[in-house]
Scaffold this motif. Structure first.
Motif, PDB file in Angstrom:
ATOM      1  N   UNK A   1       6.850   9.319  26.074  1.00 19.54           N
ATOM      2  CA  UNK A   1       8.782   9.222  26.350  1.00 19.54           C
ATOM      3  C   UNK A   1       8.077   8.891  28.389  1.00 19.54           C
ATOM      4  N   UNK A   2       6.960   8.070  28.567  1.00 14.38           N
ATOM      5  CA  UNK A   2       7.014   7.660  29.623  1.00 14.38           C
ATOM      6  C   UNK A   2       7.517   8.769  30.962  1.00 14.38           C
ATOM      7  N   UNK A   3       6.808  10.293  30.847  1.00 13.48           N
ATOM      8  CA  UNK A   3       7.097  11.155  31.960  1.00 13.48           C
ATOM      9  C   UNK A   3       5.771  11.928  31.568  1.00 13.48           C
ATOM     10  N   UNK A   4       5.766  11.332  33.520  1.00 14.22           N
ATOM     11  CA  UNK A   4       4.286  11.306  34.399  1.00 14.22           C
ATOM     12  C   UNK A   4       3.786  12.770  34.796  1.00 14.22           C
ATOM     13  N   UNK A   5       5.786  13.413  35.104  1.00  9.57           N
ATOM     14  CA  UNK A   5       5.148  15.109  35.463  1.00  9.57           C
ATOM     15  C   UNK A   5       6.114  16.231  35.263  1.00  9.57           C
ATOM     16  N   UNK A   6       6.333  17.710  35.290  1.00 11.91           N
ATOM     17  CA  UNK A   6       7.518  18.111  35.279  1.00 11.91           C
ATOM     18  C   UNK A   6       6.879  18.630  33.359  1.00 11.91           C
ATOM     19  N   UNK A   7       8.155  19.587  33.390  1.00  9.54           N
ATOM     20  CA  UNK A   7       7.573  20.381  31.924  1.00  9.54           C
ATOM     21  C   UNK A   7       8.442  19.934  31.134  1.00  9.54           C
ATOM     22  N   UNK A   8       8.511  19.069  30.338  1.00  3.26           N
ATOM     23  CA  UNK A   8       8.973  17.630  28.915  1.00  3.26           C
ATOM     24  C   UNK A   8       9.444  19.063  27.852  1.00  3.26           C
ATOM     25  N   UNK A   9       8.871  19.841  27.649  1.00  2.00           N
ATOM     26  CA  UNK A   9       9.513  20.946  26.692  1.00  2.00           C
ATOM     27  C   UNK A   9      10.359  21.467  27.146  1.00  2.00           C
ATOM     28  N   UNK A  10      10.390  21.790  28.209  1.00  2.00           N
ATOM     29  CA  UNK A  10      12.139  22.514  29.365  1.00  2.00           C
ATOM     30  C   UNK A  10      12.962  21.088  29.536  1.00  2.00           C
ATOM     31  N   UNK A  11      12.530  20.408  29.438  1.00  2.00           N
ATOM     32  CA  UNK A  11      13.392  19.153  29.842  1.00  2.00           C
ATOM     33  C   UNK A  11      14.171  18.495  28.877  1.00  2.00           C
ATOM     34  N   UNK A  12      13.344  18.788  26.961  1.00  2.00           N
ATOM     35  CA  UNK A  12      14.044  18.667  26.159  1.00  2.00           C
ATOM     36  C   UNK A  12      14.899  19.849  25.445  1.00  2.00           C
ATOM     37  N   UNK A  13      14.371  21.148  25.882  1.00  2.00           N
ATOM     38  CA  UNK A  13      15.260  21.979  25.284  1.00  2.00           C
ATOM     39  C   UNK A  13      16.933  21.853  26.624  1.00  2.00           C
ATOM     40  N   UNK A  14      16.350  21.714  28.150  1.00  2.00           N
ATOM     41  CA  UNK A  14      17.548  21.968  29.535  1.00  2.00           C
ATOM     42  C   UNK A  14      18.975  21.029  28.312  1.00  2.00           C
ATOM     43  N   UNK A  15      18.160  19.384  27.963  1.00  2.00           N
ATOM     44  CA  UNK A  15      18.832  18.207  27.136  1.00  2.00           C
ATOM     45  C   UNK A  15      19.308  18.706  26.710  1.00  2.00           C
ATOM     46  N   UNK A  16      19.437  20.053  25.620  1.00  2.00           N
ATOM     47  CA  UNK A  16      19.882  20.250  24.119  1.00  2.00           C
ATOM     48  C   UNK A  16      19.569  19.172  22.979  1.00  2.00           C
ATOM     49  N   UNK A  17      17.998  19.416  22.818  1.00  2.00           N
ATOM     50  CA  UNK A  17      17.236  18.427  21.900  1.00  2.00           C
ATOM     51  C   UNK A  17      17.192  19.498  21.321  1.00  2.00           C
ATOM     52  N   UNK A  18      17.920  18.984  19.452  1.00  2.00           N
ATOM     53  CA  UNK A  18      17.880  20.127  18.102  1.00  2.00           C
ATOM     54  C   UNK A  18      15.898  20.594  18.345  1.00  2.00           C
ATOM     55  N   UNK A  19      15.256  21.479  18.648  1.00  2.00           N
ATOM     56  CA  UNK A  19      13.864  21.193  18.718  1.00  2.00           C
ATOM     57  C   UNK A  19      13.422  22.756  17.949  1.00  2.00           C
ATOM     58  N   UNK A  20      12.020  22.468  16.863  1.00  2.00           N
ATOM     59  CA  UNK A  20      11.978  23.661  16.345  1.00  2.00           C
ATOM     60  C   UNK A  20      10.776  23.633  16.683  1.00  2.00           C
ATOM     61  N   UNK A  21       9.916  24.842  16.794  1.00  2.00           N
ATOM     62  CA  UNK A  21       8.991  25.215  17.247  1.00  2.00           C
ATOM     63  C   UNK A  21       7.876  24.954  15.665  1.00  2.00           C
ATOM     64  N   UNK A  22       6.930  24.126  15.341  1.00  2.00           N
ATOM     65  CA  UNK A  22       5.702  24.438  14.396  1.00  2.00           C
ATOM     66  C   UNK A  22       4.919  25.492  14.297  1.00  2.00           C
TER      67      UNK A  22
END
Length: 843
Positions: A284-305
């Motif tokens: 995703x080209x993200x160099x810093x920060x919590x990407x999972x939190x970013x995805x969650x806050x973006x509203x991504x339909x995130x499922x835990x495997x």
């Protein structure tokens, strides 16, 4: 209250939608969950979480007062607005607030929050505060709310609803068992609920349509409802990833709200089946920060495997929409795929590495991952249903690297396309040489082994299995430990090469070693192959008891590994037929022979010539047991040419033919057959001695017996035949005392493995000797003296206790002897054992 006007919509529970699906089970679950101080309800947009909590609140019997506040984005930026509405929600739930708090027009300081906590702690009734969309609140705001909860806990409970877990100190409450959670997996509709929701929209789903809807939506409530709306006109299940209803929903609810950074992140992870935070950041080209939190806050339909491994995936429908709405240029998509593939390979996720490489057409990279991970055996062994086999389905017809050729050949072998595999290998002279990396050389040997096996090239099989056996010890033991199929695969090839060359002792040893190494489920098919062939080899070696036990064990393995076992499945029956014929149990031998013939005739795999030769020899022996000597000879002479393709197999057929010719008195033809035998083998010497005896030359027959008995390390079957020949020869010479001693020795050897065929087929003089000198104390062929005595008592219908008294042993010992007698005659009862013993001439 002065300040900004209150918005009544923020204090009102969501209204039920038309044709809402009742979810009583979840409402009941919420009642049990909300007994704890903190309840968190999380799920993606459209999962029905807010309306579920509203339905639960509407269902309240009035024991608790429920304060409802819907949070929005402005509340984070305007704390005073948040608190004005929060206080209004509490007041609406019956909380009596002091004047200082009623007049609050700015964000409260900590003293005001403390005063509110004190007010709540003195309430006469319990308050449940529901914060819908709580994820909009920042950590400071949630910290103040947590302070309220902590200091008014006996009178305040908190329900947090949002698309992801809020930045609330949940860990603290989880540790003290004060936290309950309702997650996306529990909010998803099951098949029955999906059918019911469609029925509310007037759509009756067929089983196939229901399966399609479940596969596309995964039970996502909004997706199911949108699909039902799209099908209301009677049309079939649409492709939801491209349907306007679904695309518009995702665009409006998620994509339009995303920052450019988060859109780049979503575009990258949409190309991944599963991912970790590290991999998501890379693609995703993200160099810093919590990407999972970013995805969650973006509203991504995130499922835990896997929580333990920290792996996630996007809902497949959302991922498909993202790939369509957030396309990457071809070069960028290929780069992202290769980055993901190499990352997966470094972290031990072979399937992920191959999948990512295959998705962007990087087939040579995919092949290299397979070879470097020593997974070529997995591709071959797992067959068409294997995980790697499916990922490699799109490989080009003409690979451009040694790894590509090897993996393409392995893929062909997994589908039993042996001609293509052979063409790939023979058409590429630049396959790895001695300087190639170890994994490449080992992989090349393994595909060459499979091709050599299928084509019947014994010399090639011997060479490549020997090379593989020398290479495997050079591989790191840790890597071998996670791939036990490597040793089993190679050892099975080594054993097969020994078998085809007639090195039966070495074959048995290698098959046994392969069986010991088969420690994983993937080895199931190889285990079935090796166990059957160990039984077959032991039978040919005359180790009848071991062959019998191993064959039965092999039948169990074949049944247990049916899905993995793509090789010959009736070799165990062939071994049992041989054993039964050697024990002169003609009924069982015919039964096993017919089963083996039927199985081998319908087997799709190539038949080793030894199988057909064994079938021919067993049938000939059974015909001879019936007294049908011409038919027995005809069977041997009618064996197809490929049956005798191997020298040792031809030797066995010629040996069987010479014995039948001797029994028929056709001495000239017998001498011709004997001349074709390998004269260095002891069996040939004994066959020559039998011919000399039948021709009236007992002296030379005895010399042949002595010549063999001087040898060391003879199989039991050869020893029995040698002592029988000596007994028959000395009997014809008139030396009955010596003949009886030789006969007793021969019969004693049959006790070890139970083979009595040689006794029944022995010279006529030996039969006269048996009749003349047999007494009640003589051993029964194939039985110890004690077992023979027990057998005679069974024939006389003597009770077990009386047998024990007559033999002066314990009842337990007698029962042990009876079990062994039943096993040796393959009977399940005493009466059957006596009947079989009489049929076999043992009584």
């Amino acid at each position: 209250m002065e300040g900004a006007p209150l918005l009544s919509a923020k204090l009102t529970r969501p209204e039920p939608v038309d044709r809402a699906l009742p979810r009583e089970q979840l409402i009941d679950l919420l009642w049990s969950l909300t007994d704890l101080p903190v309840t968190v309800v999380t799920g993606p947009a459209g999962s029905g979480k807010s309306r579920l909590v509203a339905a639960w609140a509407d269902d309240s019997p009035g024991w608790d007062s429920i304060a409802w506040l819907t949070v929005d984005q402005d509340d984070r930026a305007r704390p005073a607005r948040l608190w004005q509405h929060l206080l209004a929600a509490l007041r609406g739930a019956g909380v009596l607030l002091p004047a200082a708090l009623l007049d609050l027009t700015t964000a409260p300081d900590h003293a005001a929050v403390t005063e509110l906590a004190a007010v709540l702690s003195h309430q006469q009734h319990s308050i449940v505060l529901v914060l819908d969309d709580a994820c909009w609140l920042d950590a400071e705001q949630l910290g103040e709310i947590e302070f309220l909860l902590r200091h008014a806990q006996s009178h305040l409970r908190l329900v947090l609803v949002g698309r992801h877990r809020p930045r609330f100190p949940l860990h603290r409450y989880r540790l003290t068992d004060q936290l309950s959670e309702l997650r996306w997996s529990e909010l998803a509709l099951d098949a029955g609920e999906v059918r019911a929701l469609f029925a509310l929209h007037g759509v009756d789903l067929t089983p196939a349509a229901l399966a399609d809807v479940m596969e596309q939506t995964g039970g996502w409530l909004a997706g199911v409802r949108l699909c039902a709306l799209a099908m209301a006109d009677g049309s079939g299940v649409p492709a939801l990833a491209g349907h306007d209803y679904v695309v518009d929903y995702f665009t409006g609810e998620i994509l339009d709200r995303c920052t450019p950074r988060r859109r780049r992140l979503l575009a990258g992870v949409a190309r991944l089946d599963t991912f970790t935070a590290e991999l998501a950041a890379i693609v995703g080209g993200v160099e810093e920060g919590d990407v999972i939190a970013d995805l969650e806050e973006a509203g991504a339909f995130l499922e835990t495997v896997s929580e333990a491994q920290g792996t996630y995936r996007l809902h497949p429908l959302f991922g498909a929409v993202l790939r369509d709405r957030l396309p990457l240029p071809p070069a960028a998509a290929r780069t992202a795929g290769l980055v993901a593939a190499r990352w997966s390979a470094r972290h031990g996720d072979l399937a992920g590495a191959v999948g990512h490489a295959a998705a962007v057409g990087a087939w040579e990279d995919a092949a290299r991952f397979v070879v470097d991970d020593l997974a070529v055996g997995e591709v071959i062994v797992d067959g068409p249903a294997g995980r790697l086999t499916g990922l490699l389905a799109g490989m080009p017809a003409e690979p451009a690297s040694p790894e590509g050729v090897i993996v393409a050949a392995a893929h062909a072998l997994s589908h039993s396309d042996h001609p293509r595999a052979e063409r790939l290998l023979t058409g590429n002279a630049w396959l790895p040489g001695p300087d190639a990396p170890l994994p490449v050389r080992l992989a090349a040997c393994m595909v060459q082994q499979s091709v050599a096996y299928e084509t019947g090239d014994a010399e090639r099989l011997d060479a490549v299995t020997g090379a593989a056996a020398r290479l495997l010890p050079q591989v790191d033991p840790g890597r071998i430990a996670v791939r036990p199929e490597l040793w089993v695969f190679v050892l099975s090839g080594v054993a097969t090469a020994h078998l085809r060359a007639g090195r039966l002792d070495e074959a048995a040893g290698s098959f046994a070693a392969a069986i010991r190494a088969a420690r994983s489920e993937r080895c199931g098919g190889l285990l079935a192959y090796c166990t059957q062939h160990l039984a077959f080899t032991e039978a040919l070696l005359g180790r009848l008891r071991s062959a019998y036990d191993t064959a039965h064990r092999a039948s169990d393995v074949v049944a247990r590994t049916e899905a993995l076992n793509r090789g010959p499945r009736h070799i165990a029956d062939l071994a049992l037929a041989w054993v039964a014929a050697e024990r002169y149990d003609t009924t069982a031998a015919w039964r096993h022979l017919r089963t083996a013939e039927e199985g081998l005739a319908t087997d799709i795999m190539p038949r080793e010539s030894a199988y057909a030769a064994t079938l021919t020899i067993v049938r000939s022996r059974l015909l001879r047991a019936r007294g049908e000597l011409p038919a027995a000879l005809s069977v041997l002479r009618g064996a197809p040419p490929e049956t005798s393709a191997r020298l040792w197999v031809r030797h066995e057929l010629d040996l069987a033919e010479s014995r039948v010719l001797v029994a028929m008195g056709r001495h000239e033809e017998a001498r011709t057959a004997l001349a074709r035998l390998d004269q260095e083998r002891p069996e040939a010497t004994l066959a020559r001695g039998s011919a000399l005896l039948a021709a009236g030359d007992p002296q030379r027959a005895v010399e042949c017996a002595h010549q063999v008995l001087c040898l060391l390390g003879l199989p039991v079957g050869v020893l029995v035949e040698a002592w029988l020949l000596l007994a028959a020869g000395t009997a014809r010479q008139g030396d009955h005392e010596r003949a009886v001693e030789a006969l007793r020795t021969a019969v004693g050897f049959t006790v070890d493995d139970g083979g009595t065929r040689a006794v029944h087929e022995a010279d006529g003089a030996l039969h006269q000797l048996l009749r003349r000198h047999a007494t009640a104390a003589d051993p029964v062929p194939g039985f110890s003296l004690r077992q023979a005595e027990v057998l005679r008592h069974l024939a006389a219908l003597t009770p077990t206790e009386e047998i024990a008294e007559l033999m002066d042993v314990s009842v337990k010992t007698v029962r042990t002897h009876i079990r062994e007698v039943l096993r040796k005659v393959d009977a399940s009862s005493r009466a059957e054992a006596v009947r079989r013993a009489r049929d076999l001439g043992l009584l």
